[in-house]
Design an enzyme around this catalytic site. Sequence first.
Site, PDB file in Angstrom:
ATOM      1  N   GLY A  31       0.817  -1.209   0.000  1.00  0.00           N
ATOM      2  CA  GLY A  31       0.000   0.000   0.000  1.00  0.00           C
ATOM      3  C   GLY A  31       0.849   1.256   0.000  1.00  0.00           C
ATOM      4  N   GLY A  36       5.398   4.724  -8.695  1.00  0.00           N
ATOM      5  CA  GLY A  36       6.225   3.527  -8.895  1.00  0.00           C
ATOM      6  C   GLY A  36       5.364   2.270  -8.896  1.00  0.00           C
ATOM      7  N   HIS A  37       4.442   2.178  -7.940  1.00  0.00           N
ATOM      8  CA  HIS A  37       3.532   1.026  -7.914  1.00  0.00           C
ATOM      9  C   HIS A  37       2.642   1.024  -9.164  1.00  0.00           C
ATOM     10  CE1 HIS A  37       4.107   1.634  -3.439  1.00  0.00           C
ATOM     11  NE2 HIS A  37       4.395   0.349  -3.560  1.00  0.00           N
ATOM     12  N   ASP A 150      13.923  -2.609  -5.277  1.00  0.00           N
ATOM     13  CA  ASP A 150      14.217  -3.625  -4.257  1.00  0.00           C
ATOM     14  C   ASP A 150      14.943  -4.785  -4.945  1.00  0.00           C
ATOM     15  OD1 ASP A 150      12.821  -2.428  -1.926  1.00  0.00           O
ATOM     16  OD2 ASP A 150      11.100  -2.619  -3.245  1.00  0.00           O
ATOM     17  N   SER A 185       9.311   6.065  -3.418  1.00  0.00           N
ATOM     18  CA  SER A 185       9.215   5.122  -2.305  1.00  0.00           C
ATOM     19  C   SER A 185       8.123   5.606  -1.367  1.00  0.00           C
ATOM     20  CB  SER A 185      10.548   5.070  -1.553  1.00  0.00           C
ATOM     21  OG  SER A 185      10.361   4.519  -0.267  1.00  0.00           O
ATOM     22  N   SER A 186       7.407   4.663  -0.757  1.00  0.00           N
ATOM     23  CA  SER A 186       6.379   5.060   0.215  1.00  0.00           C
ATOM     24  C   SER A 186       7.028   5.808   1.371  1.00  0.00           C
ATOM     25  CB  SER A 186       5.651   3.833   0.744  1.00  0.00           C
ATOM     26  OG  SER A 186       5.151   3.090  -0.345  1.00  0.00           O
TER      27      SER A 186
HETATM   28  O1  PAF Z   1       8.021  -4.732  -1.938  1.00  0.00           O
HETATM   29  C1  PAF Z   1       7.061  -4.786  -1.142  1.00  0.00           C
HETATM   30  O2  PAF Z   1       6.199  -3.902  -1.100  1.00  0.00           O
HETATM   31  C2  PAF Z   1       6.949  -5.959  -0.198  1.00  0.00           C
HETATM   32  O3  PAF Z   1       8.211  -6.378   0.232  1.00  0.00           O
HETATM   33  C3  PAF Z   1       6.135  -7.140  -0.770  1.00  0.00           C
HETATM   34  C4  PAF Z   1       6.791  -7.728  -2.007  1.00  0.00           C
HETATM   35  C5  PAF Z   1       4.733  -6.650  -1.126  1.00  0.00           C
HETATM   36  C6  PAF Z   1       6.022  -8.233   0.267  1.00  0.00           C
HETATM   37  O4  PAF Z   1       5.397  -7.783   1.429  1.00  0.00           O
END
Ligand code: PAF
Length: 281
Positions: A31, A36-37, A150, A185-186
Amino acid sequence: MKTVTNVFDLRSTLGAWREKGQRIAFVPTMGALHAGHLALVDHARKSAGKVVVSIFVNPTQFGPGEDFERYPRDLEADAEKLRDAGVDLLFAPPVDVIYPPGFATTVHVAGVSEGMEGARRPGHFDGVATVVARLLCLVLPDVAVFGQKDAQQCAVVMRLVADLGLPVEVRVAPTVREADGLALSSRNAYLTAAERTAAPALFRALLVAQLVHELGEKKPEKVLKAFRLALETEPLISLDSADLVDAATMRPVEKIDRSVLLAAAVKLGRTRLIDNVVFGG
Ligand code: PAF
């Protein structure tokens, strides 16, 4: 967009799609969604007819004293972003759906998860590998999309999927950056105005190190030194860690004669930010 919070509703929605022959792409998240998401969602949408996103702030990947409690949470705002991005299904389970009473399994991926962030944040990658394995088994997607920011997490997930023979294709999407280079990044939400101004120095220092290699330097310690010196020009940033490793195995290299990952973590006040570049080879 449909939102489900339990396994029964998740499976019946996915089952109906599968019966119609739909391919499913999955983006796991915690969340606090940003561009980026949404780039990962975009990648997912191009890979399959149906896109599933999970939002679950996974307690097992936070160490004691880390930011689990204060990790930003706003399910309604996130759901709206996902709806606008054309996501088909949001899976937002409570903790006891992912870890029901009696849950006793931990997934440990040896090797790739043990150095770097794994050594500095004991248990972190066990938490990540366990929740990702659990989510992949629940959703059983054709494609799962992760972000290059990541980088070690991507290597852990790829190893996990290969070793367990999970029938999912793992895709890694490039890091999305602000115009000044700061990786989205959050945790950027924690930065004060002054820290936010200072933060792009991390990516600039990574680029300086990459350039030093591209100009001929093959010794990891020299490239790391160039990175550290470039970072020191920004007094608000303190270096937490910097690793130069083989991009596939995450093991240190003696010479930059293959594709390497330079990954760093810095502190700005109480906030820890990570970023990386891949070069060489
Ligand atoms: O990258 C993330 O947001 C977290 O590490 C993930 C892959 C959702 C696992 O909790």
